[in-house]
Design a protein around this motif. Structure first.
Motif, PDB file in Angstrom:
ATOM      1  N   PRO A   1       0.817  -1.199   0.000  1.00  0.00           N
ATOM      2  CA  PRO A   1       0.000   0.000   0.000  1.00  0.00           C
ATOM      3  C   PRO A   1       0.857   1.258   0.000  1.00  0.00           C
ATOM      4  O   PRO A   1       1.890   1.319   0.659  1.00  0.00           O
ATOM      5  N   ALA A   2       0.436   2.250  -0.783  1.00  0.00           N
ATOM      6  CA  ALA A   2       1.158   3.517  -0.820  1.00  0.00           C
ATOM      7  C   ALA A   2       1.227   4.098   0.592  1.00  0.00           C
ATOM      8  O   ALA A   2       0.308   3.924   1.386  1.00  0.00           O
ATOM      9  N   PRO A   3       2.307   4.814   0.942  1.00  0.00           N
ATOM     10  CA  PRO A   3       2.555   5.254   2.312  1.00  0.00           C
ATOM     11  C   PRO A   3       1.402   5.981   2.969  1.00  0.00           C
ATOM     12  O   PRO A   3       1.151   5.785   4.144  1.00  0.00           O
ATOM     13  N   TRP A   4       0.673   6.824   2.228  1.00  0.00           N
ATOM     14  CA  TRP A   4      -0.397   7.542   2.890  1.00  0.00           C
ATOM     15  C   TRP A   4      -1.778   7.209   2.337  1.00  0.00           C
ATOM     16  O   TRP A   4      -2.749   7.902   2.584  1.00  0.00           O
ATOM     17  N   ALA A   5      -1.856   6.106   1.578  1.00  0.00           N
ATOM     18  CA  ALA A   5      -3.143   5.754   0.992  1.00  0.00           C
ATOM     19  C   ALA A   5      -4.180   5.399   2.043  1.00  0.00           C
ATOM     20  O   ALA A   5      -5.368   5.622   1.863  1.00  0.00           O
ATOM     21  N   ALA A   6      -3.710   4.846   3.161  1.00  0.00           N
ATOM     22  CA  ALA A   6      -4.651   4.427   4.197  1.00  0.00           C
ATOM     23  C   ALA A   6      -5.432   5.600   4.768  1.00  0.00           C
ATOM     24  O   ALA A   6      -6.526   5.437   5.302  1.00  0.00           O
ATOM     25  N   ALA A   7      -4.874   6.803   4.674  1.00  0.00           N
ATOM     26  CA  ALA A   7      -5.558   7.970   5.224  1.00  0.00           C
ATOM     27  C   ALA A   7      -6.820   8.285   4.441  1.00  0.00           C
ATOM     28  O   ALA A   7      -7.799   8.760   4.984  1.00  0.00           O
ATOM     29  N   GLY A   8      -6.813   7.984   3.136  1.00  0.00           N
ATOM     30  CA  GLY A   8      -7.989   8.146   2.311  1.00  0.00           C
ATOM     31  C   GLY A   8      -8.440   9.580   2.142  1.00  0.00           C
ATOM     32  O   GLY A   8      -7.861  10.525   2.650  1.00  0.00           O
ATOM     33  N   LEU A   9      -9.502   9.720   1.353  1.00  0.00           N
ATOM     34  CA  LEU A   9     -10.141  11.011   1.127  1.00  0.00           C
ATOM     35  C   LEU A   9     -11.629  10.860   1.405  1.00  0.00           C
ATOM     36  O   LEU A   9     -12.224   9.827   1.100  1.00  0.00           O
ATOM     37  N   SER A  10     -12.227  11.882   1.975  1.00  0.00           N
ATOM     38  CA  SER A  10     -13.674  11.868   2.156  1.00  0.00           C
ATOM     39  C   SER A  10     -14.340  12.064   0.799  1.00  0.00           C
ATOM     40  O   SER A  10     -13.710  12.470  -0.180  1.00  0.00           O
ATOM     41  N   ASP A  11     -15.641  11.764   0.733  1.00  0.00           N
ATOM     42  CA  ASP A  11     -16.366  11.967  -0.525  1.00  0.00           C
ATOM     43  C   ASP A  11     -16.286  13.424  -0.955  1.00  0.00           C
ATOM     44  O   ASP A  11     -16.151  13.720  -2.153  1.00  0.00           O
ATOM     45  N   ARG A  12     -16.371  14.333  -0.002  1.00  0.00           N
ATOM     46  CA  ARG A  12     -16.313  15.754  -0.319  1.00  0.00           C
ATOM     47  C   ARG A  12     -14.944  16.134  -0.874  1.00  0.00           C
ATOM     48  O   ARG A  12     -14.842  16.837  -1.882  1.00  0.00           O
ATOM     49  N   GLU A  13     -13.883  15.616  -0.246  1.00  0.00           N
ATOM     50  CA  GLU A  13     -12.530  15.896  -0.721  1.00  0.00           C
ATOM     51  C   GLU A  13     -12.301  15.307  -2.101  1.00  0.00           C
ATOM     52  O   GLU A  13     -11.684  15.931  -2.969  1.00  0.00           O
ATOM     53  N   ARG A  14     -12.800  14.102  -2.306  1.00  0.00           N
ATOM     54  CA  ARG A  14     -12.609  13.447  -3.603  1.00  0.00           C
ATOM     55  C   ARG A  14     -13.336  14.223  -4.702  1.00  0.00           C
ATOM     56  O   ARG A  14     -12.805  14.401  -5.804  1.00  0.00           O
ATOM     57  N   SER A  15     -14.531  14.705  -4.418  1.00  0.00           N
ATOM     58  CA  SER A  15     -15.284  15.472  -5.410  1.00  0.00           C
ATOM     59  C   SER A  15     -14.546  16.744  -5.798  1.00  0.00           C
ATOM     60  O   SER A  15     -14.443  17.091  -6.981  1.00  0.00           O
ATOM     61  N   VAL A  16     -14.012  17.437  -4.800  1.00  0.00           N
ATOM     62  CA  VAL A  16     -13.282  18.676  -5.067  1.00  0.00           C
ATOM     63  C   VAL A  16     -12.013  18.386  -5.861  1.00  0.00           C
ATOM     64  O   VAL A  16     -11.715  19.057  -6.856  1.00  0.00           O
ATOM     65  N   LEU A  17     -11.273  17.364  -5.446  1.00  0.00           N
ATOM     66  CA  LEU A  17      -9.997  17.078  -6.096  1.00  0.00           C
ATOM     67  C   LEU A  17     -10.199  16.598  -7.525  1.00  0.00           C
ATOM     68  O   LEU A  17      -9.398  16.901  -8.418  1.00  0.00           O
ATOM     69  N   ARG A  18     -11.282  15.872  -7.781  1.00  0.00           N
ATOM     70  CA  ARG A  18     -11.570  15.454  -9.156  1.00  0.00           C
ATOM     71  C   ARG A  18     -11.847  16.664 -10.039  1.00  0.00           C
ATOM     72  O   ARG A  18     -11.428  16.717 -11.198  1.00  0.00           O
ATOM     73  N   MET A  19     -12.558  17.648  -9.505  1.00  0.00           N
ATOM     74  CA  MET A  19     -12.830  18.846 -10.304  1.00  0.00           C
ATOM     75  C   MET A  19     -11.566  19.672 -10.509  1.00  0.00           C
ATOM     76  O   MET A  19     -11.385  20.284 -11.565  1.00  0.00           O
ATOM     77  N   VAL A  20     -10.691  19.698  -9.519  1.00  0.00           N
ATOM     78  CA  VAL A  20      -9.393  20.349  -9.694  1.00  0.00           C
ATOM     79  C   VAL A  20      -8.633  19.665 -10.829  1.00  0.00           C
ATOM     80  O   VAL A  20      -8.070  20.318 -11.708  1.00  0.00           O
ATOM     81  N   ALA A  21      -8.621  18.339 -10.810  1.00  0.00           N
ATOM     82  CA  ALA A  21      -7.902  17.573 -11.836  1.00  0.00           C
ATOM     83  C   ALA A  21      -8.479  17.818 -13.222  1.00  0.00           C
ATOM     84  O   ALA A  21      -7.768  17.742 -14.225  1.00  0.00           O
ATOM     85  N   ASP A  22      -9.783  18.135 -13.285  1.00  0.00           N
ATOM     86  CA  ASP A  22     -10.429  18.364 -14.570  1.00  0.00           C
ATOM     87  C   ASP A  22     -10.297  19.811 -15.031  1.00  0.00           C
ATOM     88  O   ASP A  22     -10.863  20.200 -16.054  1.00  0.00           O
ATOM     89  N   GLY A  23      -9.549  20.624 -14.257  1.00  0.00           N
ATOM     90  CA  GLY A  23      -9.225  21.972 -14.699  1.00  0.00           C
ATOM     91  C   GLY A  23     -10.151  23.068 -14.226  1.00  0.00           C
ATOM     92  O   GLY A  23     -10.042  24.211 -14.681  1.00  0.00           O
ATOM     93  N   HIS A  24     -11.058  22.773 -13.307  1.00  0.00           N
ATOM     94  CA  HIS A  24     -11.990  23.792 -12.835  1.00  0.00           C
ATOM     95  C   HIS A  24     -11.345  24.674 -11.768  1.00  0.00           C
ATOM     96  O   HIS A  24     -10.594  24.193 -10.916  1.00  0.00           O
ATOM     97  N   GLY A  25     -11.656  25.955 -11.810  1.00  0.00           N
ATOM     98  CA  GLY A  25     -11.166  26.887 -10.812  1.00  0.00           C
ATOM     99  C   GLY A  25     -12.008  26.836  -9.554  1.00  0.00           C
ATOM    100  O   GLY A  25     -13.067  26.190  -9.501  1.00  0.00           O
ATOM    101  N   THR A  26     -11.570  27.547  -8.526  1.00  0.00           N
ATOM    102  CA  THR A  26     -12.257  27.532  -7.235  1.00  0.00           C
ATOM    103  C   THR A  26     -13.715  27.959  -7.358  1.00  0.00           C
ATOM    104  O   THR A  26     -14.617  27.328  -6.786  1.00  0.00           O
ATOM    105  N   GLY A  27     -13.976  29.037  -8.103  1.00  0.00           N
ATOM    106  CA  GLY A  27     -15.345  29.520  -8.259  1.00  0.00           C
ATOM    107  C   GLY A  27     -16.243  28.507  -8.940  1.00  0.00           C
ATOM    108  O   GLY A  27     -17.391  28.299  -8.529  1.00  0.00           O
ATOM    109  N   GLU A  28     -15.740  27.859  -9.989  1.00  0.00           N
ATOM    110  CA  GLU A  28     -16.524  26.854 -10.705  1.00  0.00           C
ATOM    111  C   GLU A  28     -16.845  25.664  -9.806  1.00  0.00           C
ATOM    112  O   GLU A  28     -17.968  25.148  -9.813  1.00  0.00           O
ATOM    113  N   ILE A  29     -15.851  25.232  -9.032  1.00  0.00           N
ATOM    114  CA  ILE A  29     -16.067  24.100  -8.122  1.00  0.00           C
ATOM    115  C   ILE A  29     -17.117  24.455  -7.084  1.00  0.00           C
ATOM    116  O   ILE A  29     -18.015  23.658  -6.775  1.00  0.00           O
TER     117      ILE A  29
END
Length: 208
Positions: free
Chosen positions: A140-168
């Protein structure tokens, strides 16, 4: 409109370099710098992203200015994309998709510290979560066990897709302050430098 973003172009092929400079010249939001000037963003254009290109990317990132890098490649598979992101690229584009408007948007996103990828490539990288976030050795990756909440995952996916803070914020019905706080919490928890770094390492660890 603010000052144009200073950009330089790096390519191992002079024809690719000339084409990229020509496309950027059509974008009033960016300005191609002359030799000796420090760019805020470097557009690196390649046929394939192999070892030589990886070395060039790392060299670009290690310069004093530490510019953001937009990688434009003829083809990019999942492994190449992960190497590029982990080595400091903030935006990835395929050459067939890199017309002047898209290239300008990628440069501006990189200048903001955002990370963008082609949608199908992002989906491919997100599918990697099926391996349980394990490293290449099956551990397992060193910090994978810490995981992401659903809210964090949703935000980070939109960041990865190129959306700015206002759009998110508008899309997820959060305040911009909440989005900023979520991204800040992720970067602090995993000790990464910025939102682009967070996306790269979340993908590598299978957290997305």
């Amino acid at each position: 409109m603010g000052e144009p973003v200073p950009v330089s172009v790096v390519a191992l092929d002079p024809v690719l370099e000339a084409g990229t400079v020509s496309a950027l010249s059509l974008c009033p939001e960016v300005s191609v710098v002359v030799p000796g000037e420090e760019p805020r963003v470097v557009v690196m254009t390649v046929d394939r992203f192999a070892r030589a290109e990886l070395d060039v990317l790392r060299t670009v990132r290690d310069t004093r200015a530490r510019p953001a890098v937009v990688l434009v490649a003829g083809e990019l598979d999942r492994g190449e994309s992960l190497h590029a992101l982990a080595s400091g690229a903030r935006c990835l584009l395929r050459r067939r998709e890199a017309d002047a408007p898209r290239l300008a948007r990628a440069v501006l996103a990189a200048a903001r510290g955002d990370c963008t990828l082609p949608p199908d490539l992002l989906d491919s990288l997100l599918d990697r979560s099926a391996d349980g976030g394990r490293s290449s050795g099956g551990v397992p990756a060193p910090w994978a066990a810490a995981g992401l909440s659903d809210r964090e995952r949703s935000v980070l996916r939109m960041v990865a897709d190129g959306h700015g803070t206002g759009e998110i914020a508008r899309c997820l019905a959060y305040s911009q302050r909440t989005v900023t706080t979520i991204v800040h919490d992720i970067t602090q928890r995993f000790r990464v430098r910025n939102r682009a770094h967070a996306v790269a390492y979340a993908l590598r660890a299978g957290l997305l």
